[in-house]
Write a protein that holds these residues in place. Structure first.
Motif, PDB file in Angstrom:
ATOM      1  N   ARG A   1      -3.452   2.207  -6.914  1.00 12.01           N
ATOM      2  CA  ARG A   1      -2.739   0.973  -6.567  1.00 12.01           C
ATOM      3  C   ARG A   1      -3.719  -0.102  -6.144  1.00 12.01           C
ATOM      4  O   ARG A   1      -4.835   0.185  -5.706  1.00 12.01           O
ATOM      5  CB  ARG A   1      -1.749   1.252  -5.430  1.00 12.01           C
ATOM      6  CG  ARG A   1      -0.639   2.185  -5.848  1.00 12.01           C
ATOM      7  CD  ARG A   1       0.294   2.511  -4.723  1.00 12.01           C
ATOM      8  NE  ARG A   1       1.072   1.347  -4.337  1.00 12.01           N
ATOM      9  CZ  ARG A   1       1.944   1.341  -3.341  1.00 12.01           C
ATOM     10  NH1 ARG A   1       2.137   2.430  -2.623  1.00 12.01           N
ATOM     11  NH2 ARG A   1       2.615   0.254  -3.043  1.00 12.01           N
TER      12      ARG A   1
ATOM     13  N   ARG B   1       8.787   7.737  -0.475  1.00 14.57           N
ATOM     14  CA  ARG B   1       8.488   6.305  -0.502  1.00 14.57           C
ATOM     15  C   ARG B   1       8.989   5.755  -1.842  1.00 14.57           C
ATOM     16  O   ARG B   1       8.993   6.465  -2.856  1.00 14.57           O
ATOM     17  CB  ARG B   1       6.987   6.037  -0.385  1.00 14.57           C
ATOM     18  CG  ARG B   1       6.281   6.751   0.752  1.00 14.57           C
ATOM     19  CD  ARG B   1       6.776   6.282   2.120  1.00 14.57           C
ATOM     20  NE  ARG B   1       6.024   6.958   3.173  1.00 14.57           N
ATOM     21  CZ  ARG B   1       6.443   8.028   3.819  1.00 14.57           C
ATOM     22  NH1 ARG B   1       7.608   8.572   3.540  1.00 14.57           N
ATOM     23  NH2 ARG B   1       5.715   8.566   4.772  1.00 14.57           N
TER      24      ARG B   1
ATOM     25  N   ASP C   1      -5.432  -2.897  -3.856  1.00 13.21           N
ATOM     26  CA  ASP C   1      -5.757  -2.859  -2.431  1.00 13.21           C
ATOM     27  C   ASP C   1      -4.948  -3.860  -1.616  1.00 13.21           C
ATOM     28  O   ASP C   1      -4.721  -3.652  -0.432  1.00 13.21           O
ATOM     29  CB  ASP C   1      -7.250  -3.134  -2.222  1.00 13.21           C
ATOM     30  CG  ASP C   1      -8.118  -2.001  -2.770  1.00 13.21           C
ATOM     31  OD1 ASP C   1      -7.657  -0.842  -2.771  1.00 13.21           O
ATOM     32  OD2 ASP C   1      -9.247  -2.295  -3.191  1.00 13.21           O
ATOM     33  N   SER C   2      -4.536  -4.954  -2.239  1.00 15.34           N
ATOM     34  CA  SER C   2      -3.823  -5.992  -1.495  1.00 15.34           C
ATOM     35  C   SER C   2      -2.377  -6.109  -1.981  1.00 15.34           C
ATOM     36  O   SER C   2      -2.011  -5.648  -3.047  1.00 15.34           O
ATOM     37  CB  SER C   2      -4.550  -7.334  -1.656  1.00 15.34           C
ATOM     38  OG  SER C   2      -4.625  -7.677  -3.021  1.00 15.34           O
ATOM     39  N   VAL C   3      -1.578  -6.733  -1.152  1.00 18.36           N
ATOM     40  CA  VAL C   3      -0.157  -6.938  -1.437  1.00 18.36           C
ATOM     41  C   VAL C   3      -0.014  -7.958  -2.562  1.00 18.36           C
ATOM     42  O   VAL C   3      -0.706  -8.970  -2.533  1.00 18.36           O
ATOM     43  CB  VAL C   3       0.559  -7.422  -0.153  1.00 18.36           C
ATOM     44  CG1 VAL C   3       2.001  -7.778  -0.420  1.00 18.36           C
ATOM     45  CG2 VAL C   3       0.456  -6.359   0.933  1.00 18.36           C
ATOM     46  N   PRO C   4       0.807  -7.726  -3.558  1.00 18.26           N
ATOM     47  CA  PRO C   4       1.635  -6.542  -3.744  1.00 18.26           C
ATOM     48  C   PRO C   4       0.796  -5.373  -4.255  1.00 18.26           C
ATOM     49  O   PRO C   4      -0.009  -5.544  -5.163  1.00 18.26           O
ATOM     50  CB  PRO C   4       2.653  -6.979  -4.803  1.00 18.26           C
ATOM     51  CG  PRO C   4       1.944  -8.006  -5.611  1.00 18.26           C
ATOM     52  CD  PRO C   4       1.002  -8.695  -4.657  1.00 18.26           C
ATOM     53  N   LYS C   5       0.978  -4.218  -3.664  1.00 14.99           N
ATOM     54  CA  LYS C   5       0.167  -3.044  -4.002  1.00 14.99           C
ATOM     55  C   LYS C   5       0.739  -2.345  -5.241  1.00 14.99           C
ATOM     56  O   LYS C   5       1.220  -1.219  -5.182  1.00 14.99           O
ATOM     57  CB  LYS C   5       0.096  -2.099  -2.815  1.00 14.99           C
ATOM     58  CG  LYS C   5      -0.690  -2.691  -1.653  1.00 14.99           C
ATOM     59  CD  LYS C   5      -0.849  -1.707  -0.540  1.00 14.99           C
ATOM     60  CE  LYS C   5      -1.693  -2.307   0.564  1.00 14.99           C
ATOM     61  NZ  LYS C   5      -1.949  -1.354   1.631  1.00 14.99           N
ATOM     62  N   VAL C   6       0.645  -3.056  -6.364  1.00 18.43           N
ATOM     63  CA  VAL C   6       1.165  -2.554  -7.632  1.00 18.43           C
ATOM     64  C   VAL C   6       0.288  -1.424  -8.151  1.00 18.43           C
ATOM     65  O   VAL C   6      -0.874  -1.279  -7.748  1.00 18.43           O
ATOM     66  CB  VAL C   6       1.241  -3.687  -8.687  1.00 18.43           C
ATOM     67  CG1 VAL C   6       2.194  -4.784  -8.230  1.00 18.43           C
ATOM     68  CG2 VAL C   6      -0.133  -4.258  -8.978  1.00 18.43           C
TER      69      VAL C   6
ATOM     70  N   ASN D   1       4.988   1.961   9.268  1.00 17.29           N
ATOM     71  CA  ASN D   1       5.769   0.811   8.818  1.00 17.29           C
ATOM     72  C   ASN D   1       7.201   0.849   9.340  1.00 17.29           C
ATOM     73  O   ASN D   1       8.063   0.159   8.821  1.00 17.29           O
ATOM     74  CB  ASN D   1       5.778   0.735   7.287  1.00 17.29           C
ATOM     75  CG  ASN D   1       4.415   0.445   6.717  1.00 17.29           C
ATOM     76  OD1 ASN D   1       3.645  -0.307   7.301  1.00 17.29           O
ATOM     77  ND2 ASN D   1       4.100   1.052   5.592  1.00 17.29           N
TER      78      ASN D   1
END
Length: 141
Positions: free
Chosen positions: A78, A39, A80-85, A31
């Motif tokens: 977390r 992170r 799998d998709s954004v937002p990865k909360v 990234n």
């Protein structure tokens, strides 16, 4: 409370607290990061772990429990998709002390989770948080 997060370069940042402490945060190399710091989501978990550990240790000391060590091992899942909360967090305390009372340790963990730990109580509004503990006798190696 006030903090400042300053961009260094790429996706590297330095966070500074109002108490004068600093920490480096960075993204993964894929990234654009250089892997020179934690992170941000790791930092969030560490903050929660420190908050709840603070409570557990303080409660056990006030209960005159012979605590010599406390480690919070935290596992998080977390999305799998954004937002990865965070979707699930499990906090497992490894509490060390000769003659620790399991009822007192369980009480300390429960009080932290339900009454005192601002960080985990806030995160509980967004995801499932579970707790566990084990008691170890100190080793005198």
């Amino acid at each position: 409370m006030q903090v400042k997060v300053k961009w260094v370069d790429g996706v590297s940042f330095v966070g500074e607290s109002e108490t004068g402490h600093a920490v480096v945060l960075d993204g993964a190399p894929e990234n654009g990061g250089r892997n020179i710091g934690m992170r941000p989501m790791e930092m969030l978990l560490i903050g929660m772990g420190a908050c709840t550990s603070f409570d557990v240790v303080t409660i056990l000391k006030k209960s005159r429990q012979p605590i010599v060590d406390c480690v919070a091992e935290i596992h998080a899942e977390r999305a799998d998709s954004v937002p990865k909360v965070f979707t699930k967090i499990h906090v497992h305390f490894v509490v060390t002390g000769e003659g620790l009372n399991a009822t007192q340790v369980e009480r300390a963990v429960k009080l932290s989770a339900e009454k005192y730990c601002s960080a985990s109580i806030m995160l509980q509004k967004a995801c499932e948080i579970t707790h566990g503990f084990e008691i170890k006798a100190p080793s005198f190696d």
